[in-house]
Write an enzyme that holds these catalytic residues in place. Structure first.
Site: not given
Ligand code: NAD
Length: 362
Positions: A146, A195, A227, A251, A255
């Protein structure tokens, strides 16, 4: 202890829920012998109305001079509020981004707690959520994808967009240390999510996290690919204590975890910098649809105040007292409208604050 708290009540339901959090802090002050000295600060729509901008330099300075900041929420209804006729850099939300940057708040903490009493609100099967769960998602907030360089350009006649994901070892080290410090105050387990089978930034993440772990021999460290973590959250959420991860993964995972806990009105959060300083706020927004009605759930803000006591002031016992009071109020059947269910007693914002105060004991 005498503590200076910058208070940004904000817009919409912000003032209503912050008033209840201050009430609860004052009760803690009386019971445990602390003095909370509040400085009221303006940000967001309230600051636009008074100063013409969503955040002034003076407010930033006053916030920096506090021991911690308690924030309600900012913003209004994007369709009807005049604040949204202003250019984006002058709207309420610009104040939030500016203060996070100015205070160097690089570590975002979002607890995801499923209280046994609210398990009906969780979309997962009962056998998975039996006994509830209690995890802390620790997300790096100022680096990664980001904040990387981005471009959209035409290459050989084809529009091509690029976003870059960069982490330095220093950025990883400081968030990892925070994650392990927090695990030491909890069940002493860190799940570092990356990852590393694909990304160089994740391989560096894993290496630095392992280095930091050597300073915390009491904490169990495990690595999990992002994942797999997304699957494990819905398969077996009870396995997690602290989930430590980078900006984008955090992020998405935070959520996902928050959806598993029921109402947004229950979700606290904190953003911390390298010192003990932090800004504490509910995860939800200013809820203009219910503002001024006295029905907003103040629990997320009250639990954010408990996080402030724990993480900025090291007042663990006092934080426990607030969290236990919330749990006991729920156990005794009191609910605001957003978490109401059959057979429970519906109460308003101020009554919920009063009830929680009355359950605060030593
Ligand atoms: P929202 O979180 O304000 O509201 C979403 C829904 O959840 C609404 O139905 C609302 O009534 C309900 N809700 C939220 N908090 C509640 C509470 N404490 N008790 C009971 N119900 C609650 O999200 P939105 O409607 O998308 O955004 C409204 C405004 O808030 C916008 O201006 C947005 O930019 C702003 N916002 C601010 C922050 C912040 O200050 N950190 C965060 C998110 C959104």
């Amino acid at each position: 202890m005498k503590l200076k708290i910058g208070v940004i009540k904000g817009d919409g339901i912000g003032p209503e829920v912050v008033n209840e959090a201050m009430k609860v802090l004052d009760k803690v002050g009386v019971v445990y012998g602390h003095e909370f000295d509040y400085t009221q600060l303006l940000m967001g729509g309230a600051s636009i109305d008074t100063y013409g901008v969503p955040l002034t330099d003076e407010t930033i300075e006053l916030a920096k001079n506090s021991d911690a900041v308690l924030l309600g929420s900012i913003g209004g209804d994007a369709k009807t509020s005049p604040w949204y006729k202003l250019e984006p850099s002058k709207r309420p939300e610009a104040g939030l981004l500016k203060i996070r940057k100015a205070l160097n708040l690089f570590a975002n903490l979002r607890p995801a707690v499923l209280y046994d009493e609210l398990k009906g609100a969780c979309p997962l099967k009962e056998e998975i959520t039996e006994g509830g769960f209690d995890m802390m998602i620790m997300r790096e907030l100022t680096g990664g994808l980001y904040f990387g360089e981005r471009s959209t350009e035409e290459k050989n006649g084809v529009l091509t967009a690029t976003d870059s994901l960069t982490y330095t070892e220093d950025e990883i080290r400081r968030i990892a240390k925070r994650g392990f410090d927090i695990a030491m105050k909890r069940r002493k387990k860190v799940t570092s999510v990356d990852k590393a089978n694909v990304l160089d930034s994740s391989r560096l993440w894993r290496k630095v996290v392992e280095e930091v772990a050597k300073d915390y021999p009491e904490v169990t460290l495990e690595h999990m690919l992002v994942d797999n973590c997304a699957m494990q959250l819905v398969k077996n959420p009870r396995q997690f204590d602290v989930i430590l991860t980078e900006n984008m993964f955090g992020d998405i995972l935070s959520d996902e975890a928050s959806m598993m806990t029921g109402s947004i009105g229950m979700l606290a959060s904190a953003s911390l910098n390298e010192t003990k300083f932090g800004m504490y706020e509910p995860s939800g927004g200013s809820a203009p649809d219910i503002a001024g009605k006295g029905i907003a759930n103040p629990i997320a803000t009250i639990l954010s105040a408990a996080m402030m006591l724990r993480f900025s002031f090291d007042l663990d016992q006092e934080a426990d007292a607030i969290e236990n009071a919330v749990e006991n109020v729920l156990k005794d059947g009191y609910r605001t409208i957003d978490i109401m269910s059959e057979g429970k007693v519906q109460i308003g914002t101020a009554e919920m604050g009063n009830k929680i105060c009355s359950y605060i004991t030593k």
